[in-house]
Every structure is written in structure tokens, then in C-alpha cells.
Design an enzyme around this catalytic site. Structure first.
Site, mmCIF file in Angstrom:
data_model
loop_
_atom_site.group_PDB
_atom_site.id
_atom_site.type_symbol
_atom_site.label_atom_id
_atom_site.label_comp_id
_atom_site.label_asym_id
_atom_site.label_seq_id
_atom_site.Cartn_x
_atom_site.Cartn_y
_atom_site.Cartn_z
ATOM 1 N N GLU A 1 -48.346 22.961 126.139
ATOM 2 C CA GLU A 1 -47.914 22.199 124.953
ATOM 3 C C GLU A 1 -49.104 21.534 124.273
ATOM 4 O OE1 GLU A 1 -45.002 22.698 123.878
ATOM 5 O OE2 GLU A 1 -43.525 22.820 125.485
ATOM 6 N N ARG B 1 -22.631 3.489 121.389
ATOM 7 C CA ARG B 1 -23.154 4.017 120.113
ATOM 8 C C ARG B 1 -24.621 3.672 119.892
ATOM 9 N NH1 ARG B 1 -18.003 2.154 118.306
ATOM 10 N NH2 ARG B 1 -16.547 3.881 118.245
ATOM 11 N N HIS C 1 -38.489 30.882 125.294
ATOM 12 C CA HIS C 1 -37.099 30.559 125.662
ATOM 13 C C HIS C 1 -36.377 31.811 126.152
ATOM 14 C CE1 HIS C 1 -37.031 26.679 123.011
ATOM 15 N NE2 HIS C 1 -37.402 26.429 124.243
ATOM 16 N N HIS D 1 -42.405 29.348 121.484
ATOM 17 C CA HIS D 1 -41.171 28.992 122.187
ATOM 18 C C HIS D 1 -40.054 30.021 122.004
ATOM 19 C CE1 HIS D 1 -43.325 25.258 122.537
ATOM 20 N NE2 HIS D 1 -42.322 24.624 123.111
ATOM 21 N N ARG E 1 -40.966 20.557 111.213
ATOM 22 C CA ARG E 1 -40.991 20.252 112.649
ATOM 23 C C ARG E 1 -40.855 21.511 113.507
ATOM 24 N NH1 ARG E 1 -38.293 15.137 115.917
ATOM 25 N NH2 ARG E 1 -38.916 15.886 117.972
ATOM 26 N N GLU F 1 -36.067 17.925 111.777
ATOM 27 C CA GLU F 1 -36.332 19.361 111.728
ATOM 28 C C GLU F 1 -35.617 20.063 110.584
ATOM 29 O OE1 GLU F 1 -37.100 21.078 115.605
ATOM 30 O OE2 GLU F 1 -36.447 23.024 114.869
ATOM 31 N N LYS G 1 -48.263 15.413 116.790
ATOM 32 C CA LYS G 1 -46.802 15.370 116.823
ATOM 33 C C LYS G 1 -46.282 14.233 115.942
ATOM 34 C CE LYS G 1 -42.623 15.986 119.285
ATOM 35 N NZ LYS G 1 -41.894 16.395 120.456
ATOM 36 N N ASN H 1 -42.561 24.600 117.730
ATOM 37 C CA ASN H 1 -41.997 25.603 118.630
ATOM 38 C C ASN H 1 -42.829 26.875 118.690
ATOM 39 O OD1 ASN H 1 -39.678 24.422 119.803
ATOM 40 N ND2 ASN H 1 -38.690 24.498 117.812
ATOM 41 N N HIS I 1 -41.078 25.874 131.911
ATOM 42 C CA HIS I 1 -41.054 25.969 130.448
ATOM 43 C C HIS I 1 -42.468 26.240 129.899
ATOM 44 C CE1 HIS I 1 -39.992 25.002 126.319
ATOM 45 N NE2 HIS I 1 -40.945 24.089 126.296
ATOM 46 N N LYS J 1 -36.221 13.685 120.147
ATOM 47 C CA LYS J 1 -35.238 14.721 120.490
ATOM 48 C C LYS J 1 -34.709 14.424 121.881
ATOM 49 C CE LYS J 1 -36.470 18.865 117.856
ATOM 50 N NZ LYS J 1 -37.008 20.239 117.928
HETATM 51 P P1 NAD Z 1 -39.487 17.691 134.684
HETATM 52 O O1 NAD Z 1 -39.006 16.484 134.018
HETATM 53 O O2 NAD Z 1 -38.503 18.521 135.434
HETATM 54 O O3 NAD Z 1 -40.677 17.305 135.674
HETATM 55 C C1 NAD Z 1 -41.281 18.318 136.459
HETATM 56 C C2 NAD Z 1 -41.285 17.945 137.942
HETATM 57 O O4 NAD Z 1 -42.297 16.970 138.156
HETATM 58 C C3 NAD Z 1 -39.993 17.316 138.423
HETATM 59 O O5 NAD Z 1 -39.738 17.726 139.740
HETATM 60 C C4 NAD Z 1 -40.312 15.820 138.419
HETATM 61 O O6 NAD Z 1 -39.530 15.075 139.315
HETATM 62 C C5 NAD Z 1 -41.754 15.849 138.825
HETATM 63 N N1 NAD Z 1 -42.563 14.716 138.395
HETATM 64 C C6 NAD Z 1 -42.533 14.062 137.214
HETATM 65 N N2 NAD Z 1 -43.526 13.181 137.143
HETATM 66 C C7 NAD Z 1 -44.197 13.251 138.298
HETATM 67 C C8 NAD Z 1 -45.343 12.599 138.804
HETATM 68 N N3 NAD Z 1 -46.053 11.748 138.065
HETATM 69 N N4 NAD Z 1 -45.746 12.903 140.057
HETATM 70 C C9 NAD Z 1 -45.088 13.837 140.801
HETATM 71 N N5 NAD Z 1 -44.021 14.505 140.368
HETATM 72 C C10 NAD Z 1 -43.582 14.216 139.117
HETATM 73 O O7 NAD Z 1 -40.207 18.689 133.638
HETATM 74 P P2 NAD Z 1 -41.097 18.430 132.360
HETATM 75 O O8 NAD Z 1 -41.962 19.608 132.242
HETATM 76 O O9 NAD Z 1 -41.693 17.083 132.324
HETATM 77 O O10 NAD Z 1 -40.012 18.460 131.178
HETATM 78 C C11 NAD Z 1 -39.282 19.606 130.913
HETATM 79 C C12 NAD Z 1 -38.087 19.209 130.078
HETATM 80 O O11 NAD Z 1 -38.532 18.654 128.859
HETATM 81 C C13 NAD Z 1 -37.171 20.353 129.729
HETATM 82 O O12 NAD Z 1 -35.839 19.987 129.992
HETATM 83 C C14 NAD Z 1 -37.374 20.553 128.233
HETATM 84 O O13 NAD Z 1 -36.227 21.007 127.582
HETATM 85 C C15 NAD Z 1 -37.726 19.163 127.813
HETATM 86 N N6 NAD Z 1 -38.515 19.085 126.575
HETATM 87 C C16 NAD Z 1 -38.081 18.253 125.618
HETATM 88 C C17 NAD Z 1 -38.815 18.114 124.452
HETATM 89 C C18 NAD Z 1 -38.376 17.128 123.428
HETATM 90 O O14 NAD Z 1 -38.930 17.112 122.328
HETATM 91 N N7 NAD Z 1 -37.434 16.258 123.742
HETATM 92 C C19 NAD Z 1 -40.000 18.825 124.267
HETATM 93 C C20 NAD Z 1 -40.417 19.685 125.284
HETATM 94 C C21 NAD Z 1 -39.670 19.811 126.442
HETATM 95 N N1 GLY Z 2 -40.827 19.852 121.175
HETATM 96 C C1 GLY Z 2 -40.464 20.208 119.857
HETATM 97 C C2 GLY Z 2 -40.044 19.057 119.015
HETATM 98 O O1 GLY Z 2 -40.092 17.932 119.439
HETATM 99 O O2 GLY Z 2 -39.647 19.253 117.910
#
Ligand code: NAD
Ligand code: GLY
Length: 398
Positions: free
Chosen positions: A212, A148, A279, A275, A268, A264, A254, A272, A292, A170
């Protein structure tokens, strides 16, 4: 938003001075605070931050600390993080998740729980998310659920994760029927953005992260958009001072939004921008075809076009944003998702967006440059924008 004074504090003890003046600027650690009462936490931003003992000081210690990562990231940065934690007295175990958005699911989440349970991890066990948004979102969700709730730290290693996903709490995994559909709001104890980790990131991922960064301009800070207009090339070249500014300013904005609307309820959703269209592109093409950030790049142009047609911004603004998105190495047109009825397919996919209410699509649109609002738009107008902004010939630049 742009009228609000977003204070940025510099840490009392900036870390080491290295060789050139550029590096000196970047080596100063900046701290952005997320103010959420007892769930408040700092985002530390700087080059070579992970090697700095103060970045890791004071984190909770139990029998073991778990670094959750993947083989790609671990190969570049795993040892440094492990050593830094050990130097603070942590006994470290490492969990490697499979790398990729397609593995952001129950199976990977269970790998974390399997490791924690078989090691007898208790409710004080610290999790450290080392990686991009995929690792960060999954580790955060695991931390929210395990017994939890256990403490966790975000160590984002992609630009996207440093400017967005690691901040704000998130956390989620994907469901076959929808992206990020199963999750929780759960804040980390600390976010460590080491700009030096971006040196190993592929150029395509840097461009995706820039989407972003760019989004914060139109929704909240035209000064940032002005600055980006002149610094996209520096950012793509990973110039340390430019990166430090872009990451810190993005985190400030942010932090301000999350501080005002953590879960949100309303505001918040402006994060997006682009997005809703984006999406639809990701889902319609099949996840992983476009990154993305690439979909968000083209999606922002479409959202700006729709805003323009509704009178919020002028054509010059749309053209300017389009130029900046293109300079970032991102597509500025959407793909055709259905040759027979492309607009219909977009609308169908966009109705599944989390912001939709009773099938009514809610877009983040610009009331004016630097000010966003969430609103619906007539289907006919949205169709016209999709027809105008999509091309069967569009390819991602990488
Ligand atoms: P990712 O985590 O898949 O990373 C992209 C690629 O880069 C992967 O292959 C990873 O292994 C590689 N990588 C990471 N760091 C590296 C480094 N320093 N050197 C070499 N390779 C490296 O993708 P991302 O773009 O970081 O994240 C996308 C995800 O984030 C999605 O799932 C999306 O839904 C999520 N997201 C979440 C929020 C939130 O608020 N929580 C906001 C935006 C996106
Ligand atoms: N990436 C959108 C949010 O964090 O709300």
C-alpha cells in the site's frame, strides 16, 4: 496529484529526544491533516507516540472509554494504551474481538454493541480502535452505527493500517457475498500512528503493508517511488527514519485524495491501483490464503502491464515496479485461479468489484508514471495480461 503541494506540518512540540540520531529523527512527531471541514482531524506519526501524553490529550470523556482490540495486539500494546488513557482520566473497558479477516462480520460487530449496551454506553462514549485494518474497520463501523454515531480514535498497529486503512473514514464489515460490502464513511477524531508498534508485527505483514506504500508512487508521486527503490530494505528492517518518511508521505497523499473526494465520487478510486486484480486473487483463492497486500503487490504489476499495453507507461516502468514489488517481499505474478479458464475466472470475479458499472470492469490504470485514471479496457486485452502475468507455480515468499 504530483504537482500539488502537500504541506506537512511538524507539531509545535516534538516529543522526547532519545539515544541515537536515527531515533531522534523518528521521535519527532509529524502531523498530517485531513481537511474535511468540521470533520477534519490530525494523523500523528512518531515512534513511542502512544507513551506520549499529548497524543491522548483532549479526547472526549464519558463514563467509560472502550478500547476495541484483539488478543494478539492487546498482548503487545494493550496495557500501554490503557494506561495512557487512564492517565488522561478515562475509565477504560476493553473489548477483545476474534483475530482475523474471517471474523470481520456481524457477529464481531455485535460483540462491540453487546459490550456498549450492557455497560450503558451513551452517545458521547469514545471508542478506541487498537489494531490493524480489521479492528479499525469494524470499530469505525460500530462507531458510525452505535446511537447513530459516537466518537472514535484510530490507533493503527500494522503498516497497512498506518498508511491506508486508518485514514479516510472507510469503515466496513464483510458479507459472505463480498468483502467490505456493508459499511459507512465515518471519520475518526484522530489517528495515532506509533511506529514502534510495528516492531512486534510479523515480517510477512510488514511486506503486505509495503504494497500500500508502493501504490502511492505510480498513482501520485514518482519521487516516492524513486525513494522506495533505494529504501525497501530499510523499511523491511524497520529503520525508524525510513518508516517515518514512508508513513508520513503515504498519509499525505491519502489525505490529499480524501480531502478532494471523501466519498469516492471519482478521484478516490485511484487508491485502488492493483486492487481490481488483487481482490479477484483474494476471492478466487479464498480469503486468507494470500494477504491483501500480497494480492495488491501482484495486482499492481498486472495493472502496470495493462497500462503499458494501453500506452500509459513503458516497459522499463513495468520492470522497475516489478523489481520494487519483489524487493518488498511480495509476489509479482498472480495465481492461477482456474486451470481450465483462468482469465475467464479473473474476469468473472472482477465484474463483482465495487468499481464495476453494469458489469463493465473499471481498472485504475496509469495515464503516465505518477498519474492514474479509472477506465475500462477491452476483455481481450485484459485476458492477454492475465495470461502473461499469472503462473500456477507462484507462491507467496513467506
Ligand atoms: P489485520 O488487521 O488482520 O492485522 C494483521 C495481523 O496482524 C492480525 O493477526 C493482527 O492481530 C496482527 N497485528 C496487528 N498489529 C500487530 C502488532 N503491532 N504486532 C503483532 N501483531 C499485530 O490486517 P491489516 O492488514 O492491518 O488490515 C487488513 C484489513 O484492512 C482488511 O480487512 C481490509 O479490507 C482493510 N482495509 C481497509 C481500508 C480502508 O480504507 N478502510 C484500506 C485497506 C484495507
Ligand atoms: N483504501 C482505499 C480507500 O481508502 O479509498
Amino acid at each position: 496529484m504530483q504537482d500539488l503541494d502537500m504541506a506537512i506540518t511538524r507539531s509545535a512540540a516534538p516529543v522526547g529526544v532519545r539515544h541515537t540520531s536515527l531515533e531522534r529523527v523518528a521521535d519527532a512527531v509529524q502531523t498530517v491533516s485531513i481537511d474535511l471541514g468540521e470533520r477534519s482531524y490530525p494523523i500523528l506519526i512518531g515512534s513511542h507516540l502512544l507513551a506520549e501524553p499529548t497524543a491522548w490529550a483532549g479526547l472526549p470523556k464519558s463514563a467509560q472509554t472502550f478500547v476495541i482490540t484483539n488478543a494478539t495486539v492487546a498482548a503487545h500494546h494493550g496495557e500501554l494504551v490503557q494506561q495512557a488513557l487512564q492517565a488522561q482520566g478515562h475509565r477504560v473497558s476493553v473489548v477483545h474481538l476474534p483475530d482475523g479477516e474471517q471474523f470481520k462480520d456481524w457477529n464481531s460487530l455485535n460483540q462491540i454493541f453487546d459490550a456498549l449496551l450492557s455497560a450503558g454506553a451513551d452517545r458521547h462514549t469514545l471508542l478506541v480502535a487498537l489494531g490493524g485494518g480489521v479492528v479499525g474497520d469494524m470499530t469505525g463501523f460500530a462507531a458510525a452505527c452505535y446511537m447513530r454515531g459516537v466518537p472514535f480514535v484510530q490507533v493503527p498497529t500494522t503498516l497497512l493500517a498506518q498508511v491506508d486503512s486508518s485514514v479516510g473514514g472507510k469503515t466496513a464489515i464483510n458479507h459472505p457475498l463480498g468483502k467490505n460490502m456493508i459499511g459507512a464513511f465515518y471519520q475518526p477524531l484522530r489517528v495515532l500512528c506509533d511506529l514502534s508498534t510495528l516492531a512486534t508485527l510479523p515480517a510477512r505483514e510488514i511486506s503486505a503493508g509495503l504494497a500500500e506504500v508502493i501504490k502511492y508512487g505510480p498513482i501520485a508521486d514518482m519521487a516516492l517511488l524513486d525513494w522506495l527503490d533505494g529504501h525497501i530494505a530499510d523499511l523491511r528492517a524497520l529503520a525508524p527514519d525510513a518508516l517515518a518518511h514512508a508513513v508520513a508521505r503515504s498519509c499525505q497523499i491519502k489525505a490529499q485524495v480524501v480531502g478532494a473526494d471523501e466519498r469516492e465520487g471519482g478521484l478516490r478510486a485511484i487508491l485502488n491501483f492493483g486492487h481490481t486484480f488483487g481482490h479477484a486473487m483474494e476471492a478466487g483463492l479464498g480469503y486468507g490464503q494470500w494477504l491483501h497486500g500480497e494480492a495488491v503487490g501482484a495486482g499492481m504489476v498486472m495493472a502496470a502491464e495493462l497500462s503499458c499495453r494501453l500506452g500509459g507507461v513503458d516497459r522499463a516502468f513495468v520492470q522497475r515496479l516489478t523489481r520494487i514489488v519483489a524487493a518488498a517481499g511480495l509476489p509479482v505474478q498472480g495465481p492461477v485461479l482456474d486451470a481450465a479458464d483462468n482469465a475467464g475466472r479473473y474476469l468473472q470475479l472482477m465484474r463483482l468489484d465495487k468499481k464495476s458499472v453494469g458489469g463493465d470492469i473499471r481498472f485504475v490504470l496509469l495515464a503516465r508514471p505518477g498519474l492514474a485514471r479509472v477506465q475500462s479496457a477491452p476483455d481481450a486485452l485484459v485476458r492477454a495480461v492475465i495470461d502473461h502475468c499469472c503462473s500456477a507455480a507462484v507462491r507467496v515468499p513467506f
